[in-house]
Design a protein around this motif. Structure first.
Motif, PDB file in Angstrom:
ATOM      1  N   LYS A 161       0.489  -1.180  -0.026  1.00 42.20           N
ATOM      2  CA  LYS A 161       0.081   0.229   0.141  1.00 42.20           C
ATOM      3  C   LYS A 161       0.664   0.890  -0.171  1.00 42.20           C
ATOM      4  CE  LYS A 161      -4.271   1.633   1.994  1.00 42.20           C
ATOM      5  NZ  LYS A 161      -5.128   1.106   3.398  1.00 42.20           N
ATOM      6  N   VAL A 162       0.397   2.108  -0.703  1.00 45.69           N
ATOM      7  CA  VAL A 162       1.431   3.177  -1.071  1.00 45.69           C
ATOM      8  C   VAL A 162       0.061   4.453  -0.902  1.00 45.69           C
ATOM      9  CG1 VAL A 162       2.802   4.660  -2.597  1.00 45.69           C
ATOM     10  CG2 VAL A 162       3.380   2.589  -2.743  1.00 45.69           C
ATOM     11  N   ASP A 163       0.808   5.358   0.312  1.00 47.16           N
ATOM     12  CA  ASP A 163      -0.470   6.465   0.248  1.00 47.16           C
ATOM     13  C   ASP A 163      -0.068   7.973  -1.077  1.00 47.16           C
ATOM     14  OD1 ASP A 163      -1.268   9.088   1.468  1.00 47.16           O
ATOM     15  OD2 ASP A 163      -1.096   8.188   3.292  1.00 47.16           O
ATOM     16  N   VAL A 164      -1.245   7.815  -1.356  1.00 46.34           N
ATOM     17  CA  VAL A 164      -1.451   9.382  -2.198  1.00 46.34           C
ATOM     18  C   VAL A 164      -0.548  10.072  -2.317  1.00 46.34           C
ATOM     19  CG1 VAL A 164      -3.252   8.077  -2.801  1.00 46.34           C
ATOM     20  CG2 VAL A 164      -3.671   9.809  -2.558  1.00 46.34           C
ATOM     21  N   ASP A 165      -0.436  10.706  -0.910  1.00 46.46           N
ATOM     22  CA  ASP A 165       0.519  11.683  -0.792  1.00 46.46           C
ATOM     23  C   ASP A 165       2.105  11.395  -1.325  1.00 46.46           C
ATOM     24  OD1 ASP A 165      -2.098  13.137  -0.635  1.00 46.46           O
ATOM     25  OD2 ASP A 165      -2.055  13.323   1.498  1.00 46.46           O
ATOM     26  N   LEU A 166       2.350  10.110  -1.161  1.00 47.02           N
ATOM     27  CA  LEU A 166       3.981   9.704  -0.982  1.00 47.02           C
ATOM     28  C   LEU A 166       4.942  11.384  -2.408  1.00 47.02           C
ATOM     29  CD1 LEU A 166       6.046   8.049   0.380  1.00 47.02           C
ATOM     30  CD2 LEU A 166       5.948   6.891  -1.942  1.00 47.02           C
ATOM     31  N   PRO A 167       4.511  11.484  -2.679  1.00 47.87           N
ATOM     32  CA  PRO A 167       5.197  12.064  -4.293  1.00 47.87           C
ATOM     33  C   PRO A 167       5.388  13.842  -3.334  1.00 47.87           C
ATOM     34  CG  PRO A 167       3.485  10.661  -5.402  1.00 47.87           C
ATOM     35  CD  PRO A 167       3.156  10.813  -3.938  1.00 47.87           C
ATOM     36  N   GLU A 168       5.080  14.385  -2.410  1.00 49.02           N
ATOM     37  CA  GLU A 168       4.987  14.815  -2.319  1.00 49.02           C
ATOM     38  C   GLU A 168       4.500  15.143  -1.040  1.00 49.02           C
ATOM     39  OE1 GLU A 168       1.588  14.396  -4.163  1.00 49.02           O
ATOM     40  OE2 GLU A 168       3.059  15.746  -5.962  1.00 49.02           O
ATOM     41  N   ARG A 194      12.352  16.127   0.234  1.00 51.61           N
ATOM     42  CA  ARG A 194      13.821  16.361   0.788  1.00 51.61           C
ATOM     43  C   ARG A 194      15.247  15.348   0.073  1.00 51.61           C
ATOM     44  NH1 ARG A 194      12.871  15.265   6.562  1.00 51.61           N
ATOM     45  NH2 ARG A 194      12.100  17.028   6.126  1.00 51.61           N
ATOM     46  N   LEU A 195      14.431  14.249  -0.082  1.00 54.94           N
ATOM     47  CA  LEU A 195      15.225  12.919  -0.817  1.00 54.94           C
ATOM     48  C   LEU A 195      15.143  13.748  -1.933  1.00 54.94           C
ATOM     49  CD1 LEU A 195      15.889  10.493  -0.773  1.00 54.94           C
ATOM     50  CD2 LEU A 195      14.367   9.549  -1.223  1.00 54.94           C
ATOM     51  N   GLY A 196      14.126  14.136  -3.102  1.00 52.34           N
ATOM     52  CA  GLY A 196      14.284  14.818  -4.153  1.00 52.34           C
ATOM     53  C   GLY A 196      15.311  15.533  -4.284  1.00 52.34           C
ATOM     54  N   GLY A 197      15.332  16.400  -2.915  1.00 50.75           N
ATOM     55  CA  GLY A 197      16.650  17.334  -2.973  1.00 50.75           C
ATOM     56  C   GLY A 197      17.810  17.097  -3.050  1.00 50.75           C
ATOM     57  N   LEU A 198      18.367  15.753  -2.116  1.00 50.31           N
ATOM     58  CA  LEU A 198      19.396  15.411  -2.255  1.00 50.31           C
ATOM     59  C   LEU A 198      19.606  14.811  -3.451  1.00 50.31           C
ATOM     60  CD1 LEU A 198      18.483  14.395   1.660  1.00 50.31           C
ATOM     61  CD2 LEU A 198      20.626  16.480   0.621  1.00 50.31           C
ATOM     62  N   LEU A 199      18.973  14.068  -3.295  1.00 52.45           N
ATOM     63  CA  LEU A 199      19.157  13.220  -4.741  1.00 52.45           C
ATOM     64  C   LEU A 199      19.284  13.629  -6.227  1.00 52.45           C
ATOM     65  CD1 LEU A 199      18.171   9.579  -3.934  1.00 52.45           C
ATOM     66  CD2 LEU A 199      20.461  10.436  -3.863  1.00 52.45           C
ATOM     67  N   GLY A 200      18.732  15.129  -6.251  1.00 52.56           N
ATOM     68  CA  GLY A 200      18.670  15.909  -7.236  1.00 52.56           C
ATOM     69  C   GLY A 200      17.676  15.200  -8.548  1.00 52.56           C
ATOM     70  N   THR A 201      16.766  14.826  -7.953  1.00 56.29           N
ATOM     71  CA  THR A 201      15.188  14.407  -8.611  1.00 56.29           C
ATOM     72  C   THR A 201      14.497  14.215  -8.149  1.00 56.29           C
ATOM     73  OG1 THR A 201      14.235  12.465 -10.324  1.00 56.29           O
ATOM     74  CG2 THR A 201      15.738  11.859  -8.413  1.00 56.29           C
ATOM     75  N   GLY A 234      10.207   7.736  -6.127  1.00 60.29           N
ATOM     76  CA  GLY A 234      10.160   6.133  -6.738  1.00 60.29           C
ATOM     77  C   GLY A 234      10.967   5.142  -6.138  1.00 60.29           C
ATOM     78  N   HIS A 235      12.349   5.559  -6.083  1.00 58.14           N
ATOM     79  CA  HIS A 235      13.009   4.138  -5.169  1.00 58.14           C
ATOM     80  C   HIS A 235      12.849   3.183  -4.091  1.00 58.14           C
ATOM     81  CE1 HIS A 235      15.892   5.096  -8.568  1.00 58.14           C
ATOM     82  NE2 HIS A 235      16.155   6.158  -8.299  1.00 58.14           N
ATOM     83  N   VAL A 236      12.276   4.935  -3.295  1.00 56.91           N
ATOM     84  CA  VAL A 236      11.393   4.267  -2.184  1.00 56.91           C
ATOM     85  C   VAL A 236      10.891   3.127  -2.151  1.00 56.91           C
ATOM     86  CG1 VAL A 236      10.334   4.530   0.111  1.00 56.91           C
ATOM     87  CG2 VAL A 236      12.416   6.428  -0.637  1.00 56.91           C
ATOM     88  N   LYS A 270      18.935  10.813   5.718  1.00 55.70           N
ATOM     89  CA  LYS A 270      19.113  12.528   6.400  1.00 55.70           C
ATOM     90  C   LYS A 270      17.763  12.624   5.760  1.00 55.70           C
ATOM     91  CE  LYS A 270      23.904  14.001   5.102  1.00 55.70           C
ATOM     92  NZ  LYS A 270      24.618  13.988   3.753  1.00 55.70           N
ATOM     93  N   ALA A 271      16.909  12.027   4.734  1.00 52.36           N
ATOM     94  CA  ALA A 271      15.024  12.652   4.696  1.00 52.36           C
ATOM     95  C   ALA A 271      14.449  11.553   5.834  1.00 52.36           C
ATOM     96  CB  ALA A 271      15.079  11.857   3.350  1.00 52.36           C
ATOM     97  N   GLY A 272      14.963  11.213   6.350  1.00 54.00           N
ATOM     98  CA  GLY A 272      14.131  10.322   7.603  1.00 54.00           C
ATOM     99  C   GLY A 272      13.487   8.911   7.036  1.00 54.00           C
ATOM    100  N   PHE A 273      13.634   8.501   5.606  1.00 56.77           N
ATOM    101  CA  PHE A 273      13.452   7.547   5.290  1.00 56.77           C
ATOM    102  C   PHE A 273      13.815   5.855   6.398  1.00 56.77           C
ATOM    103  CE2 PHE A 273      11.182   9.511   1.800  1.00 56.77           C
ATOM    104  CZ  PHE A 273      10.124   9.051   1.585  1.00 56.77           C
ATOM    105  N   LEU A 274      15.375   6.325   6.249  1.00 52.49           N
ATOM    106  CA  LEU A 274      16.140   4.954   6.427  1.00 52.49           C
ATOM    107  C   LEU A 274      16.031   4.944   7.837  1.00 52.49           C
ATOM    108  CD1 LEU A 274      18.338   4.324   3.580  1.00 52.49           C
ATOM    109  CD2 LEU A 274      15.799   2.626   4.586  1.00 52.49           C
TER     110      LEU A 274
END
Length: 87
Positions: free
Chosen positions: A8-15, A21-28, A33-35, A79-83
């Motif tokens: 199950k993936v929450d529809v708010d995940l992209p925003e 934060r992860l997108g800023g750190l990785l530049g995309t 999607g990697h998560v 750093k983003a808080g996913f791991l």
């Protein structure tokens, strides 16, 4: 599609702030999607969410389908808080 494994993936995940934060750190902006790829991998190969050992970071990045510099995804996702830090 019964019988197919799913997560199950929450529809708010992209925003979500972690995703931004992860997108800023990785530049995309699509880094989240990697998560999702990692969650799907973990559902099958590490259902308790625990990875230990010298190859734990490599396994996380394999599961996340990360093809960039080794260690970069794990560092950014932590750093983003996913791991949590990998011991």
């Amino acid at each position: 599609m019964s019988g197919l494994p799913w997560i199950k993936v929450d529809v708010d995940l992209p925003e979500h702030p972690k995703s931004v934060r992860l997108g800023g750190l990785l530049g995309t902006p699509l880094a989240w999607g990697h998560v999702v790829a990692l969650w799907a991998w973990c559902a099958r190969y590490a259902p308790d969410g625990e990875l230990h050992g010298d190859d734990a970071s490599a396994l996380v990045e394999t599961g996340a389908r990360w093809v960039g510099r080794p260690g970069r995804f794990v560092d950014a996702a932590t750093k983003a808080g996913f791991l949590e830090p990998i011991p």
